[in-house]
Write an enzyme that holds these catalytic residues in place. Sequence first.
Site, PDB file in Angstrom:
ATOM      1  N   THR A 158       0.872  -1.182   0.000  1.00 45.27           N
ATOM      2  CA  THR A 158       0.000   0.000   0.000  1.00 45.27           C
ATOM      3  C   THR A 158       0.912   1.236   0.000  1.00 45.27           C
ATOM      4  O   THR A 158       1.379   1.633  -1.064  1.00 45.27           O
ATOM      5  CB  THR A 158      -0.965  -0.002   1.201  1.00 45.27           C
ATOM      6  N   LYS A 184       4.376  -6.813   3.956  1.00 45.76           N
ATOM      7  CA  LYS A 184       4.153  -5.405   3.645  1.00 45.76           C
ATOM      8  C   LYS A 184       3.910  -4.656   4.952  1.00 45.76           C
ATOM      9  O   LYS A 184       3.469  -5.239   5.946  1.00 45.76           O
ATOM     10  CB  LYS A 184       2.987  -5.216   2.669  1.00 45.76           C
ATOM     11  N   THR A 195      -1.378  -1.396   7.584  1.00 42.35           N
ATOM     12  CA  THR A 195      -1.601  -2.774   8.002  1.00 42.35           C
ATOM     13  C   THR A 195      -0.344  -3.552   7.720  1.00 42.35           C
ATOM     14  O   THR A 195       0.298  -3.379   6.708  1.00 42.35           O
ATOM     15  CB  THR A 195      -2.720  -3.443   7.181  1.00 42.35           C
ATOM     16  N   GLU A 282       6.218   4.643   7.433  1.00 36.30           N
ATOM     17  CA  GLU A 282       5.825   5.872   6.739  1.00 36.30           C
ATOM     18  C   GLU A 282       6.704   7.053   7.150  1.00 36.30           C
ATOM     19  O   GLU A 282       6.713   7.456   8.306  1.00 36.30           O
ATOM     20  CB  GLU A 282       4.341   6.147   6.986  1.00 36.30           C
ATOM     21  N   ASN A 405       0.075  10.880   5.887  1.00 34.05           N
ATOM     22  CA  ASN A 405      -1.168  10.571   6.583  1.00 34.05           C
ATOM     23  C   ASN A 405      -2.147  11.725   6.690  1.00 34.05           C
ATOM     24  O   ASN A 405      -3.308  11.517   7.009  1.00 34.05           O
ATOM     25  CB  ASN A 405      -0.853  10.005   7.968  1.00 34.05           C
TER      26      ASN A 405
END
Lengths: 410, 410
Positions: A158, A184, A195, A282, A405
Site C-alpha cells: 500500500t 508489507k 496494516t 511511513e 497521513n
Amino acid sequence: MAYPPSPFAPADFPALPPVPGVRLAACEAGVRYSGRLDLMLAEFAPDTVVGGVMTKSTTAGAPVDWNRIALGNGAARALVVNAGNANVFTGERGRDAVEKTAAAVSGAIDCGLNDVFVCSTGTIGEYLLEERITAKIGDLTATLSDTAWENAATAIMTTDTYPKGAVRTTAIDGTPVTLVGIAKGSGMIAPDMATMLAYVMTDAVLSPGVAQAAVADGADKSFNAITIDSDTSTSDTLLLFATGQAGHAPVSEVGDERLTDFKDALNDLLIDMAHQVVKDGEGAQKFIEIRVAGAESDDAARRIGLAVGNSPLVKTAIAGEDANWGRIVMAVGKAGEKADRDKLAIAIGGVQITQDGEPVPNYDETPVTTHMQGHDIEIEIDVGVGKGQATTWTCDLTHGYIDINADYRT
Amino acid sequence: MAYPPSPFAPADFPALPPVPGVRLAACEAGVRYSGRLDLMLAEFAPDTVVGGVMTKSTTAGAPVDWNRIALGNGAARALVVNAGNANVFTGERGRDAVEKTAAAVSGAIDCGLNDVFVCSTGTIGEYLLEERITAKIGDLTATLSDTAWENAATAIMTTDTYPKGAVRTTAIDGTPVTLVGIAKGSGMIAPDMATMLAYVMTDAVLSPGVAQAAVADGADKSFNAITIDSDTSTSDTLLLFATGQAGHAPVSEVGDERLTDFKDALNDLLIDMAHQVVKDGEGAQKFIEIRVAGAESDDAARRIGLAVGNSPLVKTAIAGEDANWGRIVMAVGKAGEKADRDKLAIAIGGVQITQDGEPVPNYDETPVTTHMQGHDIEIEIDVGVGKGQATTWTCDLTHGYIDINADYRT
C-alpha cells in the site's frame, strides 16, 4: 507528496528460491489502484498446514474473522490478497465479499472453502468490489509459477515504497528445508492505508499444531516487538504455510528437538521481515533498536521498549538527530513498569550517557552526535530493578509521516 | 521554526481579579531563557490549605518528590515556579536545588520549609542553577501584588504560545468565593519542553482533606481527560490553594452540600484551563472533542476516547481536514476495551456517518467537509455495549509538532 525516499530501500528485490509445493501469481485487478499489481494468489500443494497470528483489534475486518475460522482446520490450499481496500467495517456485504472471493478460488483450484485464506489491506469502510477480484482468479490460476515472489510482494503493497522478501535455509533431521517470506507495512501496527501482512512459506513437514506454535512464538520477538506509530491495524496477519514437501519424517510435537534449527531460521526470518517493515515505515529516515535490560520481567522490558518506541517526543528528537535522552527518561517513566529512577542507565550508540540516575559527567558527545546523524540508531536502557530484557524496533517520526497521513485520502 | 500560529490564541489575557490572601510576582531569572519572565512566586496568607494531583511517572523530577511530601501537611505559604529547566533526572544535586530554593523562600516570607511548593518545567537532565533562582527571591517578595496574574502565567510558559488563565466566581453558604487559575502546556501529558502545570487559587475556607478531594475529583474530568501527544511528563502538577479568606464557616467534610456550587465552579474552571492547554498544544490547529458513549463503564469510555485522541493516524487525518472515520474505527479497535464492531456508530460534526457497524448509505458529506475545515472538531462514538460515557479532548498532529520537537534542542 514530497518527502525523502527511504534510505533503507534495497537496490534489488532479493533472489528468492522456489519453495516446493508453492506456486504464485499476481495481476492488476483495479480494486482501487490502477496501473499496478494489486492482487496475488498463492496455491499450496495438498496436505499443506498453516499456523497464524492475527490482530487483537476488536474492530477487525471481515477477512480476519474468516481466517480465524479457517485456521481452526489447520489446512491451507490457497492464499488470496488484495491491496487498496481493507474490507473492514463493511458489515454483511464485507462478509459476503470474503466468501465470494474464497468460493471463486476454491472452485478454480478444487479445494474446500475453508482451505482458502483471504486478506485485504487498504482503506477502511469502503465496500470491496469483489467482482474485480473474482473476475481475475481464472487468469491468476493460469499463470501460477514457483518464482513469482517479487510480483506477489509488490501486489500486496500500500504505502510501502518497496516490496519486502527474505529467505532462510535450514535443515530438519538432516534434510534441507527452505523458508521464504514476503511482507508489507508500512504505517504498521496501524492504519487504514497500511496494516502489516506477512506470509512465510516452507516445505517443512509439520503438524498444524507445530506450525501454529512456531509462528506464535516467533511473532513475539519480531512483529510484536516493532512499532511504527502505535496504531493497531484492523487487518494485521502473519501466516506460516508448510507444504510438507521436504521429505523428512513429519514433526508433530511442539518440543521436538529436530526443530531447533528450523525455529532459529524462522525467528531470524521473521525478525528480518519485521525490520524491513519498520525500515519502510511511513516517512522513516532512521531505524531505531531499543534494548531494555534490568526490568522486572521480559514482558515488562518489552512494554518499556514499546513506550520508548511509541513516544512521539523520542521519535521526533531522533528525526532531528538530537540525542535528547531526557525524553527517553520521560518515556521510561510513563511505561507503567517498575523502574528505579536513581539507577537508570542510558547509552546511545554505545556511549554511556546516564548512570545511576544522573548524566555521566563530561561524556564524549562527538561520537554520539555522529551516531545520531547515521540511519541506524541504537539505544540501550537499564532500568535497574531485575533481569528482564527485550529488544524492540521502531523508526523516527518525520514530516514525511505527516505528509503521507494528512494528505492520503484527499 | 516556521509553523502556523495557534488559531485559538486569545487577543488578550483575561481580566483576573485578586483572590484575597494571594499575592504574586514574576521576574527574569535567566534560568535558561534570557529576555523573558521565567520565575514566579506566589505568597499565600497564613492558614492556606492545599490539595494536589501529580504525574504518575516513575521517573518524576525532584520538585514532584518534594511537593508530594509537602502535600502531606496540607498547608501552603508559597509557590515558586521556574521555566527552562525541569530539574528532572538530576540526582542528589537536583534534590539540593529544590531544598535550597524552598529555604530561600521560607527565609524571605518567614514560613516552614514544607509550606513552600516548588515546581520546575523545561529541559530534563540538566542541572538547575538554583542560585539564579535564590538570588531573585528578595526582588520577588519586594514586588508582590494581588494582580500580577498575567506575569505569573507568562513566567511559567515553555513552548506555550500564550499565557493561560481563567476565573470563576461562586458562593459557599451564601458567601461569594473566587477561583482563579493559571496553567501552562503545551506538549502536555508530555515532554521535556512542555509538562503541564496548573494552579488554582481560591479564598474558600476548606480543610486540606476537602481541598484534596475536590482537586482530585476535578482533575479526572479535565486534565486527565486531555492528551496532546500521549507522552507523560515527569513534572505534571495541579495544585489548589485555598486561602480561607472568604469568611464563610469552614468546610471540612468532603460530602458537605454547601460545596456543590463550588465544586461545579472548580470543575468548570479546570476544564476551561485544560482546554486552553490543548488549544495551545504544540503545532495544534484543531481542537477535538471526542464523546464516547455505550461503553462498559465510564472508565472504559475514557480509555477509548484517549485511544482515539492519541492515535497519530486520527490526528494526522484531522490535520488534513479529512473525515477519515476508518481511522476512528481502527483506534476504537485498539483501545483494548469492549466494543461491538457491528453496532459501532460514529458521528462527525453532528452528522451520523456509521451506524450498526456500516457506513450510513449516502450520508451528506458537505456539512462534514465544512466541519472538518473549521477549528473545532466534534466526534461522537457509540460502541454499543453499555452505558459508560466520557468526553476527552485533544488536538491534531501537524508539521508544526514535528518542527517544534525535532528542532528544539539543536
